[in-house]
Design a protein around this motif. Sequence first.
Motif, PDB file in Angstrom:
ATOM      1  N   HIS A  78       0.818  -1.220   0.000  1.00 41.21           N
ATOM      2  CA  HIS A  78       0.000   0.000   0.000  1.00 41.21           C
ATOM      3  C   HIS A  78       0.853   1.274   0.000  1.00 41.21           C
ATOM      4  N   ASN A  79       2.134   1.131  -0.207  1.00 36.56           N
ATOM      5  CA  ASN A  79       3.021   2.294  -0.255  1.00 36.56           C
ATOM      6  C   ASN A  79       2.794   3.192   0.959  1.00 36.56           C
ATOM      7  N   VAL A  80       2.832   2.595   2.145  1.00 37.99           N
ATOM      8  CA  VAL A  80       2.549   3.318   3.386  1.00 37.99           C
ATOM      9  C   VAL A  80       3.686   4.287   3.696  1.00 37.99           C
ATOM     10  N   GLU A  81       3.299   5.513   4.021  1.00 39.06           N
ATOM     11  CA  GLU A  81       4.292   6.552   4.304  1.00 39.06           C
ATOM     12  C   GLU A  81       4.432   6.849   5.796  1.00 39.06           C
ATOM     13  N   LEU A  82       3.399   6.539   6.565  1.00 38.31           N
ATOM     14  CA  LEU A  82       3.427   6.775   8.009  1.00 38.31           C
ATOM     15  C   LEU A  82       2.804   5.568   8.698  1.00 38.31           C
ATOM     16  N   THR A  83       3.546   4.984   9.663  1.00 36.50           N
ATOM     17  CA  THR A  83       3.080   3.802  10.382  1.00 36.50           C
ATOM     18  C   THR A  83       3.032   4.091  11.871  1.00 36.50           C
ATOM     19  N   VAL A  84       1.853   3.900  12.459  1.00 34.91           N
ATOM     20  CA  VAL A  84       1.639   4.111  13.889  1.00 34.91           C
ATOM     21  C   VAL A  84       1.158   2.800  14.486  1.00 34.91           C
ATOM     22  N   ILE A  85       1.743   2.392  15.618  1.00 30.11           N
ATOM     23  CA  ILE A  85       1.362   1.150  16.284  1.00 30.11           C
ATOM     24  C   ILE A  85       1.020   1.444  17.735  1.00 30.11           C
ATOM     25  N   ASN A  86      -0.127   0.923  18.188  1.00 31.03           N
ATOM     26  CA  ASN A  86      -0.417   0.980  19.618  1.00 31.03           C
ATOM     27  C   ASN A  86       0.260  -0.222  20.268  1.00 31.03           C
ATOM     28  N   ALA A  87       1.220   0.057  21.148  1.00 35.34           N
ATOM     29  CA  ALA A  87       2.060  -0.987  21.750  1.00 35.34           C
ATOM     30  C   ALA A  87       1.739  -1.223  23.213  1.00 35.34           C
ATOM     31  N   GLU A  88       0.598  -0.776  23.646  1.00 35.82           N
ATOM     32  CA  GLU A  88       0.286  -0.689  25.063  1.00 35.82           C
ATOM     33  C   GLU A  88       0.239  -2.025  25.806  1.00 35.82           C
ATOM     34  N   ASN A  89      -0.024  -3.120  25.080  1.00 35.89           N
ATOM     35  CA  ASN A  89      -0.079  -4.448  25.702  1.00 35.89           C
ATOM     36  C   ASN A  89       0.958  -5.394  25.124  1.00 35.89           C
ATOM     37  N   ALA A  90       1.996  -4.848  24.520  1.00 36.26           N
ATOM     38  CA  ALA A  90       2.927  -5.678  23.752  1.00 36.26           C
ATOM     39  C   ALA A  90       3.780  -6.594  24.614  1.00 36.26           C
ATOM     40  N   ALA A  91       4.005  -6.238  25.869  1.00 32.34           N
ATOM     41  CA  ALA A  91       4.854  -7.040  26.752  1.00 32.34           C
ATOM     42  C   ALA A  91       3.985  -7.932  27.630  1.00 32.34           C
ATOM     43  N   GLY A  92       3.731  -9.157  27.166  1.00 34.09           N
ATOM     44  CA  GLY A  92       2.952 -10.102  27.951  1.00 34.09           C
ATOM     45  C   GLY A  92       1.520  -9.681  28.192  1.00 34.09           C
ATOM     46  N   GLY A  93       1.018  -8.732  27.405  1.00 30.17           N
ATOM     47  CA  GLY A  93      -0.345  -8.259  27.556  1.00 30.17           C
ATOM     48  C   GLY A  93      -0.507  -7.062  28.467  1.00 30.17           C
ATOM     49  N   PHE A  94       0.593  -6.637  29.095  1.00 29.83           N
ATOM     50  CA  PHE A  94       0.491  -5.542  30.071  1.00 29.83           C
ATOM     51  C   PHE A  94       1.719  -4.648  29.960  1.00 29.83           C
ATOM     52  N   GLY A  95       1.598  -3.547  29.221  1.00 33.72           N
ATOM     53  CA  GLY A  95       2.689  -2.594  29.102  1.00 33.72           C
ATOM     54  C   GLY A  95       3.618  -2.900  27.944  1.00 33.72           C
ATOM     55  N   VAL A  96       4.673  -2.119  27.860  1.00 33.04           N
ATOM     56  CA  VAL A  96       5.683  -2.284  26.809  1.00 33.04           C
ATOM     57  C   VAL A  96       7.048  -1.960  27.406  1.00 33.04           C
TER      58      VAL A  96
END
Length: 265
Positions: A29-47
């Motif tokens: 999709h020729n993405v120019e800006l990528t935003v990720i919500n990482a709020e639960n990335a570490a074992g489901g609780f935090g990052v």
Amino acid sequence: MNILFVGDIFGSAGRRIVREHIGHVREAHNVELTVINAENAAGGFGVTPQIAEELFDLGADVLTTGNHVWDKRELLDYLSSVPADSQDRARRVLRPANMLPKLPGYGVFEGTTNSGVEFAVVDLMGKVFMNGTNDPFNAANDLLENIKAKVIVVDFHGEATSEKVAMGWHLDGRVTAVLGTHTHIPTADERVLPGGTAYQTDVGMSGPYDSVIGVEKELVLHRFLTGMPGKFEAAKGNPKMCAALITCDPATGRASSIQRIMLGE
């Protein structure tokens, strides 16, 4: 201009499915800006800072969070040491802008894409059924007074559907996209509002869907059936990457389309 917003990454299963898909989605999709919500990335609780670095290596430009931002205390030092005008990766990890005063970190990041388009990402958290926040509506007003970019993406991390919908209308025509996170279930209401703001009540969780919003289902059922507390653990079954793809005019910031994405193994 195409923007990819990836919904709440939940645990190792969420990180794995995002790692599997994000590269080819960005390329296709020729993405120019990528935003990720990482709020639960570490074992489901935090990052953790390490996981944040891994997500940046996958192509994230900015990471947003929410009510679990302080669950991994090592993130405090990571956010506390970075100056406001930095463009370093640590400055690109956001916590909700309307949290109570004097907390580490920042709720807005302003940058420039590789093609020279100025953008801003705003992280806000709802007040309904949530703790530790100030009014997000007036906070948004105050923040927008100082943002120069036309392309503005808002992650609204909230529990109540009504509050999220209200924020979409509140910011319609003033930002490029208002994208809901936190409730982990993708909603089928994606649309471009009349003023040119792309909206979705919840982008959905990037994580295990054979679960109860990311947690091992047996552990949650035990709590519901017995009323007894217990330790929650991140599930791993049936992971899917949920995201939203927004197309906008970089000169005006007005969105022309929003598309739901849900990809599995």
